[in-house]
Design a protein around this motif. Sequence first.
Motif, short mmCIF file in Angstrom:
data_model
loop_
_atom_site.label_atom_id
_atom_site.label_comp_id
_atom_site.label_asym_id
_atom_site.label_seq_id
_atom_site.Cartn_x
_atom_site.Cartn_y
_atom_site.Cartn_z
N SER A 1 0.83 -1.21 0.00
CA SER A 1 0.00 0.00 0.00
C SER A 1 0.87 1.26 0.00
CB SER A 1 -0.95 0.01 1.20
OG SER A 1 -0.20 0.08 2.40
N PHE A 2 2.03 1.19 0.64
CA PHE A 2 2.92 2.35 0.63
C PHE A 2 3.47 2.60 -0.77
CE2 PHE A 2 7.17 4.14 0.83
CZ PHE A 2 6.89 5.36 1.41
N PHE A 3 3.95 1.55 -1.43
CA PHE A 3 4.53 1.72 -2.76
C PHE A 3 3.48 2.14 -3.78
CE2 PHE A 3 8.19 -0.85 -1.27
CZ PHE A 3 9.18 0.08 -1.58
N GLU A 4 2.24 1.74 -3.60
CA GLU A 4 1.17 2.19 -4.50
C GLU A 4 0.84 3.65 -4.28
OE1 GLU A 4 -2.15 -0.40 -4.02
OE2 GLU A 4 -1.33 -1.89 -5.39
N SER A 5 1.14 4.19 -3.09
CA SER A 5 0.82 5.58 -2.80
C SER A 5 1.88 6.55 -3.32
CB SER A 5 0.62 5.78 -1.30
OG SER A 5 1.86 5.67 -0.63
N ILE A 6 3.05 6.04 -3.74
CA ILE A 6 4.08 6.92 -4.30
C ILE A 6 3.59 7.40 -5.66
CG2 ILE A 6 6.45 7.03 -5.16
CD1 ILE A 6 7.21 4.88 -3.16
N PRO A 7 3.62 8.70 -5.90
CA PRO A 7 3.14 9.22 -7.19
C PRO A 7 3.94 8.67 -8.37
CG PRO A 7 3.43 11.00 -5.61
CD PRO A 7 4.01 9.77 -4.99
N LYS A 8 3.25 8.31 -9.42
CA LYS A 8 3.90 7.77 -10.62
C LYS A 8 4.73 8.83 -11.34
CE LYS A 8 1.67 3.87 -10.19
NZ LYS A 8 2.02 3.29 -8.93
N ASP A 9 4.45 10.10 -11.05
CA ASP A 9 5.18 11.19 -11.70
C ASP A 9 6.68 11.13 -11.40
OD1 ASP A 9 2.77 12.09 -12.64
OD2 ASP A 9 2.50 13.56 -11.03
N TYR A 10 7.04 10.69 -10.19
CA TYR A 10 8.46 10.58 -9.85
C TYR A 10 9.16 9.60 -10.79
CZ TYR A 10 7.36 12.75 -5.32
OH TYR A 10 6.96 13.60 -4.33
N PHE A 11 8.53 8.47 -11.00
CA PHE A 11 9.15 7.44 -11.84
C PHE A 11 9.15 7.85 -13.31
CE2 PHE A 11 7.49 5.16 -8.12
CZ PHE A 11 8.68 4.67 -7.62
N GLU A 12 8.08 8.49 -13.75
CA GLU A 12 8.02 8.94 -15.14
C GLU A 12 9.06 10.01 -15.42
OE1 GLU A 12 4.01 10.17 -15.75
OE2 GLU A 12 3.23 8.11 -15.68
N ALA A 13 9.25 10.92 -14.47
CA ALA A 13 10.25 11.98 -14.66
C ALA A 13 11.66 11.39 -14.70
CB ALA A 13 10.15 13.00 -13.54
N ALA A 14 11.92 10.41 -13.87
CA ALA A 14 13.24 9.78 -13.87
C ALA A 14 13.46 8.99 -15.16
CB ALA A 14 13.39 8.87 -12.66
N GLN A 15 12.42 8.35 -15.68
CA GLN A 15 12.56 7.62 -16.94
C GLN A 15 12.81 8.59 -18.09
OE1 GLN A 15 8.98 5.30 -17.09
NE2 GLN A 15 9.98 3.51 -16.20
N MET A 16 12.21 9.76 -18.06
CA MET A 16 12.48 10.76 -19.10
C MET A 16 13.92 11.24 -19.04
SD MET A 16 9.20 13.20 -19.12
CE MET A 16 7.93 12.99 -20.30
N ASP A 17 14.49 11.25 -17.83
CA ASP A 17 15.89 11.66 -17.67
C ASP A 17 16.86 10.54 -18.01
OD1 ASP A 17 15.20 14.19 -16.95
OD2 ASP A 17 15.28 13.81 -14.79
N GLY A 18 16.34 9.35 -18.32
CA GLY A 18 17.18 8.24 -18.74
C GLY A 18 17.48 7.21 -17.68
N ALA A 19 16.74 7.20 -16.59
CA ALA A 19 16.98 6.22 -15.53
C ALA A 19 16.39 4.87 -15.92
CB ALA A 19 16.36 6.69 -14.22
N HIS A 20 17.10 3.81 -15.57
CA HIS A 20 16.63 2.45 -15.82
C HIS A 20 15.99 1.90 -14.54
CE1 HIS A 20 18.39 2.34 -19.76
NE2 HIS A 20 19.54 2.81 -19.26
N ASP A 21 15.56 0.65 -14.59
CA ASP A 21 14.82 0.06 -13.46
C ASP A 21 15.61 0.09 -12.17
OD1 ASP A 21 12.66 -0.42 -15.06
OD2 ASP A 21 13.24 -2.48 -15.52
N PHE A 22 16.88 -0.28 -12.21
CA PHE A 22 17.67 -0.31 -10.98
C PHE A 22 17.85 1.09 -10.42
CE2 PHE A 22 21.72 -0.16 -8.67
CZ PHE A 22 21.43 -1.07 -7.68
N LYS A 23 18.05 2.07 -11.28
CA LYS A 23 18.22 3.45 -10.83
C LYS A 23 16.91 3.98 -10.25
CE LYS A 23 21.55 6.54 -12.47
NZ LYS A 23 22.16 7.32 -13.51
N LEU A 24 15.79 3.59 -10.84
CA LEU A 24 14.49 3.99 -10.29
C LEU A 24 14.32 3.46 -8.88
CD1 LEU A 24 12.08 3.36 -13.29
CD2 LEU A 24 12.80 5.55 -12.38
#
Length: 62
Positions: A20-43
């Motif tokens: 429930s905690f991980f589902e509450s983290i906004p997806k925008d954080y992960f999307e912004a990091a992916q746009m900057d070139g982060a991979h799964d481990f970096k995320l």
Amino acid sequence: MLILPIVTGGPIFGIFLLRSFFESIPKDYFEAAQMDGAHDFKLYYHIALPLCIPIMGTLAIM
């Protein structure tokens, strides 16, 4: 007798608490990091892990 519910129910409670905690983290954080070139481990290492420190402390206390 009282240890049995804690041993069997503790890990299940922890899984639901973390899920429930991980589902509450906004997806925008992960999307912004992916746009900057982060991979799964970096995320995981730079976004999810620092955010989950308080919930892991809570789980350790419980």
